[in-house]
Design a protein around this motif. Structure first.
Motif, PDB file in Angstrom:
ATOM      1  N   SER A   1     -32.662  26.474  37.126  1.00  0.00           N
ATOM      2  CA  SER A   1     -32.951  25.227  36.425  1.00  0.00           C
ATOM      3  C   SER A   1     -33.494  24.180  37.385  1.00  0.00           C
ATOM      4  O   SER A   1     -34.436  23.451  37.058  1.00  0.00           O
ATOM      5  CB  SER A   1     -31.683  24.705  35.743  1.00  0.00           C
ATOM      6  N   VAL A   2     -32.906  24.098  38.592  1.00  0.00           N
ATOM      7  CA  VAL A   2     -33.402  23.139  39.580  1.00  0.00           C
ATOM      8  C   VAL A   2     -34.830  23.477  39.978  1.00  0.00           C
ATOM      9  O   VAL A   2     -35.722  22.618  39.989  1.00  0.00           O
ATOM     10  CB  VAL A   2     -32.484  23.102  40.817  1.00  0.00           C
ATOM     11  N   GLN A   3     -35.075  24.754  40.319  1.00  0.00           N
ATOM     12  CA  GLN A   3     -36.410  25.164  40.750  1.00  0.00           C
ATOM     13  C   GLN A   3     -37.440  24.934  39.654  1.00  0.00           C
ATOM     14  O   GLN A   3     -38.520  24.382  39.883  1.00  0.00           O
ATOM     15  CB  GLN A   3     -36.396  26.627  41.175  1.00  0.00           C
ATOM     16  N   ARG A   4     -37.113  25.360  38.445  1.00  0.00           N
ATOM     17  CA  ARG A   4     -38.084  25.220  37.357  1.00  0.00           C
ATOM     18  C   ARG A   4     -38.237  23.774  36.911  1.00  0.00           C
ATOM     19  O   ARG A   4     -39.337  23.337  36.553  1.00  0.00           O
ATOM     20  CB  ARG A   4     -37.665  26.106  36.186  1.00  0.00           C
ATOM     21  N   GLY A   5     -37.122  23.029  36.921  1.00  0.00           N
ATOM     22  CA  GLY A   5     -37.224  21.622  36.559  1.00  0.00           C
ATOM     23  C   GLY A   5     -38.135  20.864  37.506  1.00  0.00           C
ATOM     24  O   GLY A   5     -38.949  20.039  37.087  1.00  0.00           O
TER      25      GLY A   5
ATOM     26  N   LEU B   1     -30.746  13.889  39.136  1.00  0.00           N
ATOM     27  CA  LEU B   1     -30.296  15.277  39.232  1.00  0.00           C
ATOM     28  C   LEU B   1     -28.780  15.386  39.058  1.00  0.00           C
ATOM     29  O   LEU B   1     -28.290  16.310  38.409  1.00  0.00           O
ATOM     30  CB  LEU B   1     -30.714  15.869  40.576  1.00  0.00           C
ATOM     31  N   LEU B   2     -28.044  14.441  39.629  1.00  0.00           N
ATOM     32  CA  LEU B   2     -26.587  14.489  39.464  1.00  0.00           C
ATOM     33  C   LEU B   2     -26.192  14.341  38.003  1.00  0.00           C
ATOM     34  O   LEU B   2     -25.348  15.083  37.490  1.00  0.00           O
ATOM     35  CB  LEU B   2     -25.933  13.387  40.307  1.00  0.00           C
TER      36      LEU B   2
ATOM     37  N   PHE C   1     -33.630  20.792  50.822  1.00  0.00           N
ATOM     38  CA  PHE C   1     -33.361  22.188  50.488  1.00  0.00           C
ATOM     39  C   PHE C   1     -32.803  22.315  49.069  1.00  0.00           C
ATOM     40  O   PHE C   1     -33.056  23.307  48.388  1.00  0.00           O
ATOM     41  CB  PHE C   1     -32.367  22.786  51.493  1.00  0.00           C
ATOM     42  N   PHE C   2     -32.066  21.311  48.628  1.00  0.00           N
ATOM     43  CA  PHE C   2     -31.504  21.345  47.277  1.00  0.00           C
ATOM     44  C   PHE C   2     -32.411  20.666  46.255  1.00  0.00           C
ATOM     45  O   PHE C   2     -31.988  20.387  45.132  1.00  0.00           O
ATOM     46  CB  PHE C   2     -30.115  20.698  47.268  1.00  0.00           C
ATOM     47  N   GLY C   3     -33.659  20.426  46.637  1.00  0.00           N
ATOM     48  CA  GLY C   3     -34.619  19.893  45.689  1.00  0.00           C
ATOM     49  C   GLY C   3     -34.671  18.391  45.614  1.00  0.00           C
ATOM     50  O   GLY C   3     -35.342  17.841  44.732  1.00  0.00           O
ATOM     51  N   LEU C   4     -33.970  17.698  46.515  1.00  0.00           N
ATOM     52  CA  LEU C   4     -33.937  16.239  46.521  1.00  0.00           C
ATOM     53  C   LEU C   4     -34.824  15.711  47.639  1.00  0.00           C
ATOM     54  O   LEU C   4     -34.774  16.206  48.763  1.00  0.00           O
ATOM     55  CB  LEU C   4     -32.506  15.749  46.723  1.00  0.00           C
ATOM     56  N   HIS C   5     -35.634  14.722  47.336  1.00  0.00           N
ATOM     57  CA  HIS C   5     -36.547  14.155  48.318  1.00  0.00           C
ATOM     58  C   HIS C   5     -35.737  13.503  49.434  1.00  0.00           C
ATOM     59  O   HIS C   5     -35.203  12.399  49.276  1.00  0.00           O
ATOM     60  CB  HIS C   5     -37.457  13.138  47.639  1.00  0.00           C
TER      61      HIS C   5
END
Length: 716
Positions: A26-30, A146-147, A244-248
């Motif tokens: 979900s994170v990657q696709r979002g 995201l949170l 790494f966790f998708g957060l800028h």
């Protein structure tokens, strides 16, 4: 097992587990779904802030001042709402994945997105004196979004599973969606109320909202930090962990940038203007110039490593596509395309590379090999130019070149490892796809490969696109040839043409999978035409060097046979190749369940009338075998390799003996497939068989090697 092999195995297993987790997907696709916004916003910023006055003067002359407003509107409509876009995309994707795992309980992804969006506004709504856009932007709103997206979506889906919270509605009105909305309404209301209570807790704790609370928390480890190497490593490392966790990363640490790095850069500029030595090493310009070349993770180094060391043409093409954005420090195509986000294979170099670069640049600056940064170029300033602008010296770009080389060296072994792991994963997925194809169970839309869920479906779609391109090239698809031997006369009776596809990434693709992909994408006519042309052209090229009775066999599919113009297509190919029709044999696979109806019989009859031979392949164990013999005009029967197994005097021997007797009575020839041992040959000779095909005589080989085999086994 060697230690490096154990490490690769563990990494492969970890990557496989993460790839299948709904949260990580979900994170990657979002994030991937918002990539168009990120790219447009980045390009608008690049044009607006590009450090070349001549470009700005040219745009002013061409469009007047309106081009700046145009860029501002693009940035506001993309970067300005990026956190909201990620929030909605994540929620929708996570709900869809949850529906796949729980098919008995479907939750509307749209409704889930509405609930999560409301929860976000409840817990993050700023005071009236602050601009809302500040909270929705890529740099300020991503972490809260995201949170909230993760927690609100998870809570809502869990509440939807509780039957006591589902309102007992049957059919409501004429729209079935109305029932879904009413049934899940308690879960949605409770989710929103939960986040209202969280907001109340922030207020009681003297934190205006979630956004303010998070930034206060992230600033705690850096309070009282000096201009030290330890501070630089902590800042660079934590930034990379966020990424790494998708957060800028830099945006998550905006308070550190705002209160420490930017003031340090301003102090350097003031000191330089007054004629004093700049006091600070760690500034925003320092990290941008020396540890973020290509964006966070110094992805320009990864591009260099991939282009120098990767055999994965897909990643090489992606890196070439991402090269121009990366030169201007936009790294989202690599982050989400390779991907780097949540990818355990690249976790270590992704974090380590900026740390190594921070150390080298810090020490070089401390030793006065590189001047301290005195200017803050726009973050889209290209590498090398940014180094010169930040330091006012050629030592800046020289330091960048050193760090580019170091970063590429750090990434290089992991690029090799990624290639190996992707190859292993590709083989596993190809095996699963092949099992699906051979099982004969199509998907909901009648497609055997493209309807598969998850990684199998994704790889199938990639292969389908690549197959279409391969049909327009001449370096991937080719034929090999396996001789058919008349063992009694000790000579080559015929040759079967077999398709091969050497994919640049996945290697050898099994022919049944290639055929299934071609059928799924309506490319089977093109593929079949390619095979027939190649086989007939090869046989015609042998015309003066082999006997006039050597037959070329080619497998055809039901869709080809049922094409009303198939006989004319075959005749045209034979004419163009200059090959007599009697030297071509088309093989129908018994397992394809081709119905012997009027259309099929008419098509095969037309082929027979123009002189083409007809063979039944894989004959023996299917329920339609005898029906084929009765209904179809057959010249050859190829006994399935399943009948070549087992010992003497078994059931298989009786079946083979019966097939041989039928062939003598009905006047068709038999070919035994899959003969690999001398014992098998002796056994089938004793059963009356004469013609064989298998590894005992020859593997499938190139046209040149096949011709050599034919001539070596010709009668003197």
């Amino acid at each position: 097992m060697p230690p490096n092999a154990v490490l690769k195995l563990h990494l492969y297993e970890l990557a496989d587990r993460l790839a299948s987790r709904p949260f990580f997907l979900s994170v990657q696709r979002g994030l991937a779904l918002t990539l168009p916004l990120i790219m447009i916003g980045a390009m608008a910023l690049l044009v607006k802030d590009f450090p070349l006055l001549a470009l700005h003067d040219a745009l002013d002359a061409a469009f007047g001042p309106h081009w700046r407003l145009f860029c501002d509107d693009l940035v506001a409509g993309t970067f300005g709402i990026a956190s909201l876009a990620v929030l909605c995309a994540f929620s929708g994707v996570m709900t869809s994945l949850d529906n796949q795992r729980n098919a008995d309980r479907m939750v509307s992804p749209t409704m889930a997105t509405v609930i999560v969006l409301a929860s976000y506004f409840v817990v993050c709504a700023p005071s009236e004196t602050v601009s809302w856009q500040h909270f929705f932007s890529l740099d300020q709103g991503m972490l809260p979004a995201l949170l909230v997206g993760v927690s609100a979506t998870s809570l809502y889906l869990r509440l939807c599973r509780i039957r006591r919270l589902q309102l007992p509605f049957g059919a409501v009105g004429h729209d079935p969606v109305m029932r879904d909305v009413l049934t899940a309404m308690p879960a949605g209301v409770l989710t929103i109320l939960a986040f209202a209570l969280i907001r109340l807790g922030f207020t009681a704790a003297v934190a205006a909202d979630l956004h303010a609370a998070l930034h206060q928390l992230l600033a705690i480890p850096f309070r009282g930090s000096g201009d030290s190497l330890g501070f630089g490593l902590a800042y660079a490392g934590l930034s990379q962990v966020f990424w790494f966790f998708g957060l800028h990363g830099p945006n998550m640490l905006f308070s550190i940038e705002e209160h420490i790095l930017v003031p340090a850069g301003a102090a350097n500029a003031v000191a330089c203007a007054l004629g004093y030595a700049p006091p600070h090493i760690c500034t925003k310009a320092f990290f941008d110039a020396f540890a973020r070349m290509g964006g966070s993770g110094s992805t320009l180094c990864l591009i260099l490593a991939v282009l120098l060391g990767s055999r994965d043409n897909g990643n090489r093409k992606l890196c070439l596509f991402a090269l121009l954005p990366a030169l201007c420090n936009v790294n989202e195509p690599l982050l989400l395309g390779i991907p780097l986000v949540l990818n355990p294979v690249y976790a270590l170099p992704f974090v380590l590379t900026p740390l190594v670069q921070t150390v080298t640049a810090y020490l070089a600056t401390a030793c006065d090999f590189v001047p301290r940064t005195i200017a803050a170029p726009g973050w889209t300033s290209p590498a090398l130019l940014s180094g010169a602008l930040a330091t006012g010296s050629l030592a800046g770009p020289a330091m960048q070149l050193v760090n580019l080389a170091l970063g590429a060296a750090v990434y290089f072994p992991f690029v090799k490892l990624s290639d190996q792991l992707r190859s292993q994963q590709g083989k596993r997925v190809l095996d699963a796809l092949l099992r699906t194809v051979t099982s004969g169970s199509p998907g909901p839309y009648g497609r055997r490969c493209l309807d598969r869920p998850g990684e199998e479906g994704r790889i199938a779609k990639i292969l389908a696109n690549d197959l279409e391109r391969a049909l327009s090239r001449d370096d991937q698809l080719y034929l090999v040839y396996q001789p058919q031997i008349n063992a009694i006369h000790d000579q080559v009776h015929g040759v079967e043409a077999l398709l091969r596809w050497n994919h640049p990434v996945f290697g050898f693709i099994p022919p049944p999978l290639v055929i299934a992909l071609a059928e799924d994408t309506a490319q089977i006519a093109r593929l079949g035409h390619f095979i027939l042309v190649e086989a007939c052209t090869q046989r015609a090229a042998w015309k003066e060097q082999v006997g006039n009775d050597l037959v070329m066999s080619v497998n055809v599919t039901p869709r080809q046979i049922l094409d009303p113009h198939f006989d004319r297509r075959v005749e045209a190919i034979l004419t163009e190749a200059g090959l007599a029709s009697k030297l071509l044999e088309v093989e129908i696979t018994e397992a394809t369940l081709l119905e012997p109806d009027a259309a099929t019989l008419a098509s095969l009859g037309q082929l027979r009338r123009i002189g083409v031979r007809v063979a039944i392949d894989d004959f023996g164990m299917g329920h339609t075998s005898l029906r084929y013999l009765r209904e179809f005009p057959v010249d050859t029967v190829k006994i399935d390799r399943s009948l070549t197994q087992g010992g003497r005097r078994g059931v298989n021997d009786h079946i083979v003996r019966t097939i041989v007797a039928l062939s003598q009575t009905m006047g068709f020839m038999t070919v035994v497939e899959g003969v690999e041992e001398a014992g098998q040959l002796a056994r089938f000779l004793s059963l009356g068989c004469a013609t064989f095909q298998g590894y005992l005589f020859s593997r499938p080989v190139s046209g040149e090697d096949c011709l050599r085999f034919i001539r070596n086994n010709a009668r003197p």
